[in-house]
Design a protein around this motif. Structure first.
Motif, PDB file in Angstrom:
ATOM      1  N   GLY A 169      10.122 -52.806  45.939  1.00  0.00           N
ATOM      2  CA  GLY A 169      11.120 -53.067  44.909  1.00  0.00           C
ATOM      3  C   GLY A 169      10.913 -52.154  43.723  1.00  0.00           C
ATOM      4  O   GLY A 169       9.936 -51.431  43.606  1.00  0.00           O
ATOM      5  N   ALA A 170      11.847 -52.227  42.845  1.00  0.00           N
ATOM      6  CA  ALA A 170      11.779 -51.432  41.620  1.00  0.00           C
ATOM      7  C   ALA A 170      12.342 -52.249  40.481  1.00  0.00           C
ATOM      8  O   ALA A 170      13.236 -53.078  40.663  1.00  0.00           O
ATOM      9  N   ILE A 171      11.803 -52.037  39.294  1.00  0.00           N
ATOM     10  CA  ILE A 171      12.315 -52.700  38.104  1.00  0.00           C
ATOM     11  C   ILE A 171      12.895 -51.596  37.204  1.00  0.00           C
ATOM     12  O   ILE A 171      12.232 -50.590  36.919  1.00  0.00           O
ATOM     13  N   THR A 172      14.106 -51.785  36.815  1.00  0.00           N
ATOM     14  CA  THR A 172      14.761 -50.810  35.940  1.00  0.00           C
ATOM     15  C   THR A 172      15.271 -51.509  34.682  1.00  0.00           C
ATOM     16  O   THR A 172      15.484 -52.716  34.659  1.00  0.00           O
ATOM     17  N   SER A 173      15.473 -50.724  33.674  1.00  0.00           N
ATOM     18  CA  SER A 173      15.966 -51.244  32.400  1.00  0.00           C
ATOM     19  C   SER A 173      17.053 -50.301  31.876  1.00  0.00           C
ATOM     20  O   SER A 173      17.042 -49.114  32.144  1.00  0.00           O
ATOM     21  N   VAL A 174      17.973 -50.835  31.060  1.00  0.00           N
ATOM     22  CA  VAL A 174      19.031 -50.025  30.484  1.00  0.00           C
ATOM     23  C   VAL A 174      18.580 -49.407  29.157  1.00  0.00           C
ATOM     24  O   VAL A 174      19.311 -48.646  28.538  1.00  0.00           O
TER      25      VAL A 174
END
Length: 158
Positions: free
Chosen positions: A152-157
């Motif tokens: 998985g990956a965690i991304t942010s704006v």
């Protein structure tokens, strides 16, 4: 019979004197021996191509010609099959044969997951302990892979 390992019966051995072997008085001694078929078994529900990813499958242990005064059970251990390896007994697989003749049994084994502690290659075998020693009647090696891998990956704006 065709399969000599499954022959059973009784034999009488007698010793006679040479002078008159047909006379009842010439018989010096006599004894009977019993001949029992060789014990055998099969394991249903699992084979060498089985890959356990969650719960272990239900097993059927088909036990044939178990000797009187014998103790039979299934065990599992991690790794490939090696004669003489001590494993953990499969719950519900122990059977004590108490009697005077060989016996057949079918055992249905459920919920035996607790004896499989971790992933890898495992061996399940059926052993019988008789007055003559310990014999392995059947074995199967299988694989267990219960580890869940998540990519998985965690991304942010921001």
């Amino acid at each position: 019979g065709g399969d000599r390992s499954k022959v059973s019966g009784e034999e009488r051995f007698s010793v006679f004197s040479l002078a008159d072997y047909q006379s009842p008085e010439s018989q010096l001694d006599s004894s009977f021996i019993q001949i029992w078929p060789v014990a055998s078994s099969s394991i249903g529900g699992i084979d060498s191509s089985t890959l356990i990813k969650s719960q272990a499958p239900d097993l059927t242990l088909n036990l044939e010609d178990l000797y009187p005064d014998s103790y039979t059970y299934a065990q599992v251990y991690q790794g490939p099959q090696v004669l003489g390896t001590e494993g953990e007994m499969v719950p519900g697989s122990a059977l004590l044969v108490d009697g005077a003749i060989p016996r057949d049994e079918i055992l249905d084994i459920e919920e035996w997951d607790d004896v499989i502690k971790e992933d890898g290659e495992w061996t399940l075998e059926i052993l019988t302990v008789t007055p003559f020693g310990v014999d392995r009647l059947e074995h199967v090696t299988f694989d267990v892979e219960r580890t869940i891998r998540v990519n998985g990956a965690i991304t942010s704006v921001e």
